[in-house]
Write a protein that holds these residues in place. Sequence first.
Motif, mmCIF file in Angstrom:
data_model
loop_
_atom_site.group_PDB
_atom_site.id
_atom_site.type_symbol
_atom_site.label_atom_id
_atom_site.label_comp_id
_atom_site.label_asym_id
_atom_site.label_seq_id
_atom_site.Cartn_x
_atom_site.Cartn_y
_atom_site.Cartn_z
ATOM 1 N N GLN A 165 -20.422 16.530 91.056
ATOM 2 C CA GLN A 165 -19.409 15.761 91.767
ATOM 3 C C GLN A 165 -18.068 15.822 91.044
ATOM 4 O OE1 GLN A 165 -20.908 11.798 92.246
ATOM 5 N NE2 GLN A 165 -22.601 12.457 93.535
ATOM 6 N N ALA A 166 -18.100 16.071 89.743
ATOM 7 C CA ALA A 166 -16.870 16.184 88.958
ATOM 8 C C ALA A 166 -16.294 17.598 89.087
ATOM 9 C CB ALA A 166 -17.160 15.861 87.499
ATOM 10 N N ALA A 167 -16.623 18.261 90.185
ATOM 11 C CA ALA A 167 -16.128 19.614 90.470
ATOM 12 C C ALA A 167 -16.606 20.610 89.436
ATOM 13 C CB ALA A 167 -14.615 19.630 90.585
ATOM 14 N N GLY A 168 -17.862 20.475 89.053
ATOM 15 C CA GLY A 168 -18.389 21.378 88.048
ATOM 16 C C GLY A 168 -19.718 21.973 88.442
ATOM 17 N N GLU A 169 -20.056 23.008 87.733
ATOM 18 C CA GLU A 169 -21.335 23.685 87.909
ATOM 19 C C GLU A 169 -22.199 23.333 86.711
ATOM 20 O OE1 GLU A 169 -23.021 28.279 87.912
ATOM 21 O OE2 GLU A 169 -20.895 27.909 87.688
ATOM 22 N N PHE A 170 -23.476 23.057 86.942
ATOM 23 C CA PHE A 170 -24.383 22.747 85.837
ATOM 24 C C PHE A 170 -25.243 23.958 85.521
ATOM 25 C CE2 PHE A 170 -28.411 21.598 84.024
ATOM 26 C CZ PHE A 170 -27.994 20.884 82.913
ATOM 27 N N ILE A 171 -25.393 24.252 84.226
ATOM 28 C CA ILE A 171 -26.210 25.371 83.765
ATOM 29 C C ILE A 171 -27.131 24.860 82.663
ATOM 30 C CG2 ILE A 171 -26.164 27.658 82.687
ATOM 31 C CD1 ILE A 171 -23.227 27.829 83.873
ATOM 32 N N ASN A 172 -28.410 25.185 82.778
ATOM 33 C CA ASN A 172 -29.369 24.844 81.734
ATOM 34 C C ASN A 172 -28.962 25.586 80.463
ATOM 35 O OD1 ASN A 172 -31.625 24.642 80.037
ATOM 36 N ND2 ASN A 172 -33.051 24.655 81.753
ATOM 37 N N ASP A 173 -28.808 24.862 79.365
ATOM 38 C CA ASP A 173 -28.319 25.483 78.128
ATOM 39 C C ASP A 173 -29.389 26.172 77.305
ATOM 40 O OD1 ASP A 173 -29.689 23.322 77.003
ATOM 41 O OD2 ASP A 173 -28.002 22.645 75.780
ATOM 42 N N LEU A 174 -30.648 26.085 77.705
ATOM 43 C CA LEU A 174 -31.761 26.543 76.883
ATOM 44 C C LEU A 174 -31.620 27.984 76.409
ATOM 45 C CD1 LEU A 174 -34.453 25.761 75.637
ATOM 46 C CD2 LEU A 174 -35.558 26.546 77.741
ATOM 47 N N ASN A 175 -31.226 28.882 77.279
ATOM 48 C CA ASN A 175 -31.172 30.298 76.918
ATOM 49 C C ASN A 175 -29.762 30.865 76.877
ATOM 50 O OD1 ASN A 175 -34.025 30.768 76.620
ATOM 51 N ND2 ASN A 175 -34.164 30.496 78.825
ATOM 52 N N ARG A 230 -17.771 24.235 83.952
ATOM 53 C CA ARG A 230 -19.191 24.535 83.794
ATOM 54 C C ARG A 230 -19.729 23.592 82.716
ATOM 55 N NH1 ARG A 230 -16.462 28.939 83.373
ATOM 56 N NH2 ARG A 230 -17.077 29.427 81.252
ATOM 57 N N PHE A 231 -20.796 22.900 83.061
ATOM 58 C CA PHE A 231 -21.455 22.000 82.128
ATOM 59 C C PHE A 231 -22.768 22.640 81.709
ATOM 60 C CE2 PHE A 231 -18.947 19.319 84.958
ATOM 61 C CZ PHE A 231 -18.246 18.539 84.062
ATOM 62 N N TYR A 232 -23.076 22.588 80.419
ATOM 63 C CA TYR A 232 -24.300 23.138 79.876
ATOM 64 C C TYR A 232 -25.059 22.021 79.182
ATOM 65 C CZ TYR A 232 -21.868 27.581 80.469
ATOM 66 O OH TYR A 232 -21.185 28.653 80.988
ATOM 67 N N GLY A 233 -26.339 21.901 79.476
ATOM 68 C CA GLY A 233 -27.140 20.879 78.834
ATOM 69 C C GLY A 233 -28.584 20.962 79.279
ATOM 70 N N ASP A 234 -29.346 19.953 78.930
ATOM 71 C CA ASP A 234 -30.767 19.872 79.265
ATOM 72 C C ASP A 234 -30.903 19.199 80.631
ATOM 73 O OD1 ASP A 234 -33.468 19.197 79.544
ATOM 74 O OD2 ASP A 234 -33.707 18.812 77.402
ATOM 75 N N PRO A 235 -31.374 19.923 81.641
ATOM 76 C CA PRO A 235 -31.454 19.339 82.986
ATOM 77 C C PRO A 235 -32.426 18.175 83.082
ATOM 78 C CG PRO A 235 -32.588 21.440 82.926
ATOM 79 C CD PRO A 235 -31.890 21.284 81.597
ATOM 80 N N ASP A 236 -33.358 18.065 82.155
ATOM 81 C CA ASP A 236 -34.311 16.963 82.182
ATOM 82 C C ASP A 236 -33.681 15.656 81.694
ATOM 83 O OD1 ASP A 236 -36.308 18.633 83.141
ATOM 84 O OD2 ASP A 236 -37.002 19.148 81.125
ATOM 85 N N PHE A 266 -22.225 20.587 76.758
ATOM 86 C CA PHE A 266 -21.121 21.496 76.467
ATOM 87 C C PHE A 266 -20.332 21.669 77.745
ATOM 88 C CE2 PHE A 266 -24.303 22.542 73.303
ATOM 89 C CZ PHE A 266 -23.549 22.688 72.151
ATOM 90 N N MET A 267 -19.025 21.881 77.625
ATOM 91 C CA MET A 267 -18.166 22.065 78.792
ATOM 92 C C MET A 267 -17.288 23.278 78.564
ATOM 93 S SD MET A 267 -17.122 18.060 79.187
ATOM 94 C CE MET A 267 -16.992 17.848 77.420
#
Length: 117
Positions: A70-80, A55-61, A45-46
């Motif tokens: 690197q695409a100028a974004g923050e990653f967030i675990n989407d689980l919760n 902000r990118f949301y997804g499964d970190p695994d 999800f973006m």
Amino acid sequence: MKIVLEGSKPPIWRRVQIPANLRLPDLHGVVQLAMGWQDAHLYRFMAGNRSEGLRFYGDPDLLDIDLMQQAAGEFINDLNVPIDHLLVNRKDWIRYEYDFGDGWIHRLTLEDIMSSP
């Protein structure tokens, strides 16, 4: 919520009702069923934009977090993460990408907010 496959001609879209507290991994399942996908590829999800920050949301695994950052974004675990943390008001929207090779981008727009009986 309205789900639109961006760039499709004729337009391909679905309308679904979901609970406000539905978590993003479950919303992924809803999109898969609604759009007829096979759940055979990665997703994310973006939210946001380049000027405010993506902000990118997804499964970190499963996802390449370094590439997203690197695409100028923050990653967030989407689980919760419940959907009502991202979509608050009518016409709020996020993107959902499925199958990074083919890049099926969907726009998910909150069309209405209903109260429970």
